[in-house]
Each structure stands twice: as C-alpha cells, then as structure tokens.
Design an enzyme around this catalytic site. Structure first.
Site, PDB file in Angstrom:
ATOM      1  N   ASP A  58      20.309  12.116  -7.183  1.00 39.57           N
ATOM      2  CA  ASP A  58      21.756  12.053  -7.002  1.00 39.57           C
ATOM      3  C   ASP A  58      22.407  13.421  -6.874  1.00 39.57           C
ATOM      4  O   ASP A  58      23.538  13.520  -6.393  1.00 39.57           O
ATOM      5  CB  ASP A  58      22.389  11.282  -8.166  1.00 39.57           C
ATOM      6  CG  ASP A  58      22.142   9.781  -8.036  1.00 39.57           C
ATOM      7  OD1 ASP A  58      21.644   9.355  -6.983  1.00 39.57           O
ATOM      8  OD2 ASP A  58      22.435   9.043  -8.988  1.00 39.57           O
ATOM      9  N   TYR A  70      26.570   3.217  -8.994  1.00 46.39           N
ATOM     10  CA  TYR A  70      26.650   3.713 -10.368  1.00 46.39           C
ATOM     11  C   TYR A  70      27.737   4.774 -10.524  1.00 46.39           C
ATOM     12  O   TYR A  70      28.036   5.528  -9.587  1.00 46.39           O
ATOM     13  CB  TYR A  70      25.316   4.321 -10.806  1.00 46.39           C
ATOM     14  CG  TYR A  70      24.450   3.363 -11.599  1.00 46.39           C
ATOM     15  CD1 TYR A  70      24.743   3.074 -12.923  1.00 46.39           C
ATOM     16  CD2 TYR A  70      23.354   2.735 -11.025  1.00 46.39           C
ATOM     17  CE1 TYR A  70      23.967   2.197 -13.657  1.00 46.39           C
ATOM     18  CE2 TYR A  70      22.560   1.855 -11.747  1.00 46.39           C
ATOM     19  CZ  TYR A  70      22.880   1.589 -13.069  1.00 46.39           C
ATOM     20  OH  TYR A  70      22.105   0.714 -13.799  1.00 46.39           O
TER      21      TYR A  70
END
Length: 633
Positions: free
Chosen positions: A302, A386
């Site tokens: 990420d 998320y």
C-alpha cells in the site's frame, strides 16, 4: 475546538515539508531540461531528504539546500526514470533510467485507476463474461483495479499491468463490495490500454444481500442511549508550535509528510536529548491466502505500489478527532506536477490516558495519584476498501507508541466449496478471504547521540540446583546484534523478547549506557511460503526486526520500485553487505501487524482493529521522570 492549519513560512530547515512553490519550481526545472512532455507523467515527487550529518550541522539562519526526487513515466512507451532535481541550484543533478524487466515499475497513479474502467468495459471478452452472468448495465459494475505483482507469467515481464476484479451495484448508492462478480479477472496492460488476458473459471452466483452500512433502512434507527461526552481545554492546549516544530511536556520534534509514507516524525528529542532522528511507516504489505486461479496474485504494497500518503483523508473535528485540535495540511504533486493541497491531513491533539502512577502507602499514610497524558499525531488513508489510521503517541514518561487502526470494508468474494478453506462467510454466499496486514516501521535511532548498538533481551529460566535450591530464580539473556547478516530476528512471547537500543556515547549515573527498548507485539510475520513470490518481494516481512547501518539512500524496506518488482530488493540486499553494527549509526526496521481471519462482526463495515509497538526508556533517565507532574487533570 480547532486552530487554523499551519501557514507555511518560507523554507528555513532542510526537513521542512515541500511547499506548493517548490513543486511548481520542480516542474519548471524538469520542463526546461526536456524531461517532460505530453505523455510523461509524475508517479511520485518527494523531498530528497539530506543526510543526518547535514541536518545536524544546520543552524537557524543557515541557507537551506533543497532537492526533490521525481519518478517519471512515459505513458506512450512505458519508459520510466528517477530524476534528482536541485531546487536551490535550479537544475537536474541525476537521471536514472529504469529497466522494467528487472527494476520494477513506478507506483500506480490515480489516472490509471480511472483508465482501467474504460479499458475493461471496451473489451469484448470482458463484456461477454459479464453477459454470461446476466449483467447488461455495465454502469453498475465497479471494475476494481489492483496491483499485478510479479509471478513470471508468460508475456508479463516488463509490462505495466493491473489486474481487475469486478463488483456489482444494484443501484448507484449500493456498496458494490457486497456483490462480487467472482470467477473472472482481467489482466490489463496500461501502456497498450487493453486487456491482454481474461481469466474466467465459470459463472457462480452473485451474492444478493446488500451491505449498505450508511443506509438507515439497512442499519435500523440509530440508538438513543448515548449522552454527550465533552472534551474541553478552556486554556488551550499544552503544546506549542513553530512552523513544523512541536513542543510538548519536554518533547520536541518536527512534523513531515511524504506522499509515499504519509506522516513522518523527525528529530524526536525529550528534555533536549535525541531519541529518534526519523520515524515513519515505510512500507506495508497485505498478502491474501486464497490460492485459487482468480485470486492467487492478491498481494498489495500500500505504500510502494499505491502511495499511502497520497491517499490521505481530510479529517473532521468531532468525527476523526476530539478536543483542541491543530491540523497540518499536506501539499503534494499530482501526476502533472501541479501542487494539490489536502486540508486537515494530519491531526495533533492531547488525550487523557488514564493513571500515570499511584500509591497509597501503608506506613506514612501518603496517598498520591497522577493522571497520564499523551500527545497524538495522526493521519488516516483510504486504500481501496480498507482505511488505515496511523497514530503516533508521545507520553510524559518518555514512551513512544505507534498504533495502526485498520477499518473499512472487507475485500470479498463468493463463498463456496472452493473458497471455504481460505475465507469466512460473512453474509449469505459472501466470502472474506484470510489475509495479513503487515507494516514496517523505519526507525532511524539516535539515543543520546548518533552512535548506538542493539541488543536482544530474553528472559532466562534457571534450573533448580546449586545456587537456586528453591527453583525460584530467573534471569535475563542479552545477545548483542553485531552485524547486518545476523540482524534478522523474530519476536518470541515465550521469552518476553525485546530489543534494546543502547547509546554508544552516553551513560547514566550507574555507568550503564542510556537506552530505549523496542517492545514488539509478537504477532506472526509473513505466513506465505518462503519460496513464494510475495516472500521474495516482501523479504522485510519475514522477520520482526532488521538492523542496518544508516544510509540516506536506503529508504524503503522492499526497495525503490516495488510495483511489479521480482523481489530481493531493499533489506535483503542491504543486509547481504553484512556491515558492522556495533556503535554505528543505525536504522531499525520493525515488522508488525495482524493476521486477519474475518468474522461476521467485521461486515458490512469493520470495527477498528489495532496493532503497533512501543519504545520505552531504560536507564535513559536516572529516576521516574514524571515526579513533577501535578495532581489533577
């Protein structure tokens, strides 16, 4: 209550956050050098941080030499390069061309996510696959672009790619994660702008039940049991600000922000004594456990692939933060190298943190209690489904803590016999695959000076025998970590394992080195097989701790270009040099995180799950440093 976001003064320090005029200046220099054009985009523009030596030598009023690092991609050819630009000198200092077959790809840009929707919906094979599933209104299909990884699949080496899973909406306001269109995945070449492979393992039922957690029809009426809870500071906060510099309860540090890492803390010192030169979350990886043909490739970095900092949220008082809040804006460059400002990106506030110390003495009748406060510096980023909150906290007793709060929506698939061993059913026919969230903190340690050493501390049981006749003795084993090759260490709850960073320059009144101790949570490191692609690419995550000699060029634990890199970059390369660590300038790389086996209670939106670590002083102070905290709040 809030204070206004920081107004950026002229740059006066080497670690000041990048400003909009500096971003404009970088674009002008690159244009003048002929390094940009109609098809060249900037995947990243970040401050090229000076070394510790340069920062230590800087004094107020000194001239500041500023450089930036740009990662450029030509969308027409796929060619990419890293360019170091001197903003002070007004020129290009270095150009490094990348080989996409061996060096990896630049991070994924927002415009590429947008392009994927157009690419897959123009592909006849994908449209036909949707039709076989009874889907004709493609406007209700959310094509989810995901990083491709590196698996040596035929024809993929050197291509700039994304893989695309799809989700269905019943209507525009319906959250698509409840309705995965499983069994089909498109492999997209972003340079050629086409689907180069379509995997379709067959039609499976699309889960029907909705998961609209923001719809009162789905959630029911809000509860009425809560009464107001007010947090007030009528005299204002206890911290003071000077540009990017914060002072609070003896602590002093500098706030930075990086488009890849997000929040960075520099020059953390307490009572004028340094502890950390730099602290950040330098990488995170989310490996999934489903080995099936549609999802075996699901492993996301990420930070390195998606630019964690660039996905930062604008925070809101009363929702994200409570109390007397000070916000810092984040100024970053878009892919056209135009500055963009994210207001209220970083939150700074104080919190009550319970009891600091307490004692009611049997002999003197003395009864004392003190309450603890902490200063919290935080930001939130949304990466697809998320949401991650990163909360650095400083305490009055010298403790440093990082908490990462994971929330948002589970990634989903269809729950059936094939997926059942690797997932949890969270709604009828809806699967949430098992996965991990593994973070790597970069800690440039500077405990009472730049030179330190690292020791591993384990509890030691002592067998009953001579000198331990009653069998009650236990002690501690101390292992010095002397070289990089031996620095890969695993946490061990059975031995209460800790890692101590001891000053090589200062001692306390007992003659012992002043020190800080890293307390790991000790959850599992990377669970994938050692021979897997993700183990090669995320070598940092195979151990809880690595220690390297400080090097300003060694920034990211999985290497510079993580996207589609074949693996072995970053920490595995660095520790192979096996440099001496004893009494040197060091960087600690600490892997921590959670292994997430989803539960029905995590659906349709997940309550916060917390992981992190602490660093506490050990012999750094000569006694409890909070004896002067007054009673009361």
């Amino acid at each position: 209550m809030t204070t206004a976001p920081t107004v950026r003064p002229d740059v006066t320090h080497p670690l000041d956050r990048l400003t909009a005029p500096e971003i404009d200046r970088a674009r002008e220099i690159l244009d003048a050098a002929g390094l940009r054009g109609e098809t060249v985009r900037a995947a990243l523009l970040a401050l090229e941080e000076p070394s510790r030596d340069v920062v230590r030598a800087h004094r107020d009023g000194d001239a500041v030499d500023r450089r930036v690092r740009a990662v450029l991609l030509d969308n027409a050819t796929g060619r990419s390069r890293t360019v170091i630009v001197s903003l002070t000198g007004g020129g290009v200092e270095r150009v490094v061309d990348h080989d996409p077959e061996t060096d990896g790809q630049p991070p994924i840009m927002l415009e590429e996510f947008v392009a994927v929707d157009e690419i897959v919906k123009a592909d006849p094979g994908w449209v036909e696959a949707m039709g076989r599933r009874g889907i004709t209104d493609l406007s209700l299909v959310a094509a989810c672009p995901l990083s491709a990884g590196s698996f040596d699949l035929p024809g993929e080496r050197g291509r700039r790619m994304l893989r695309v899973l799809s989700f269905l909406q019943h209507r525009p306001a319906d959250h698509p994660w409840a309705h995965p269109v499983d069994g089909v995945v498109a492999y997209v070449d972003l340079i050629e702008r086409r689907v180069v492979e379509l995997v379709d393992t067959g039609v499976v039922p699309i889960p029907e039940e909705e998961g609209n957690f923001d719809d009162p029809v789905f959630t029911g009426p809000p509860r009425t049991s809560r009464r107001p809870l007010e947090i007030t500071q009528p005299e204002g906060p206890s911290f003071t600000l000077g540009g990017d510099v914060v002072e609070w309860e003896g602590w002093r540090f500098r706030v930075g922000f990086d488009p890849r890492e997000g929040l960075v803390l520099y020059q953390l010192a307490i009572d004028g004594r340094p502890v950390l030169h730099r602290a950040s979350v330098a990488e995170m990886v989310v490996p999934y456990a489903d080995p099936g043909p549609v999802r075996f490739w699901q492993n996301y970095f990420d930070a390195g692939e998606y630019l964690l900092g660039a996905q930062v949220n604008s925070l809101e008082v009363g929702c994200d933060c409570l109390g007397h809040i000070h916000y810092f804006d984040a100024v970053m460059a878009d892919s056209d190298l135009a500055p963009r400002t994210v207001p209220n990106a970083v939150c700074l506030h104080e919190e009550d943190a319970g009891v600091l110390w307490k004692h009611a003495d049997l002999f003197t009748g003395s009864a004392n209690v003190r309450r603890k406060r902490r200063l919290v510096i935080s930001f939130f980023a949304t990466i697809g489904n998320y949401d991650y909150g990163f909360y650095w906290s400083l305490y009055q007793d010298g403790t440093i803590q990082l908490e990462v709060k994971a929330t948002g929506v589970l990634f989903t698939g269809v729950y059936d016999e094939r997926s059942a061993p690797w997932s949890t059913q969270v709604a009828p026919g809806l699967a949430a695959p098992f996965h991990q969230h593994l973070f790597c903190a970069r800690l440039d340690v500077e405990v009472d000076g730049p030179r330190t050493a690292v020791e591993e501390l384990d509890v030691r049981r002592v067998p009953r025998g001579d000198g331990n006749e009653h069998g009650n003795a236990f002690g501690r084993a101390i292992t010095r970590i002397r070289s990089e090759a031996e620095s890969g260490r695993e946490a061990d709850a059975n031995t209460g394992r800790r890692w101590r960073v001891a000053s090589a320059e200062a001692t306390n009144r007992f003659g012992d080195p002043t020190a800080y101790v890293l307390h790991p949570e000790g959850q599992p490191a990377l669970l994938a097989d050692d021979s897997s692609s993700i183990a090669r690419r995320a070598g940092f995550a195979t151990k809880h701790l690595w220690v390297t000699r400080y090097d300003p060029e060694q920034r990211y634990p999985a290497g510079e270009l993580v996207n589609q890199h074949g693996g072995g970059a970053g920490i595995p390369e660095w520790v192979a040099a096996d440099r001496d660590l004893d009494g040197q300038e060091l960087t600690l790389w600490h892997t921590f995180g959670t292994s997430h086996f989803p539960r029905p209670e995590d659906w349709p939106v997940m309550p916060v799950d917390v992981c992190g670590f602490r660093m506490t002083p050990q012999g750094f102070f000569d006694r409890n440093p909070t004896l002067d905290v007054p009673p009361g709040s």
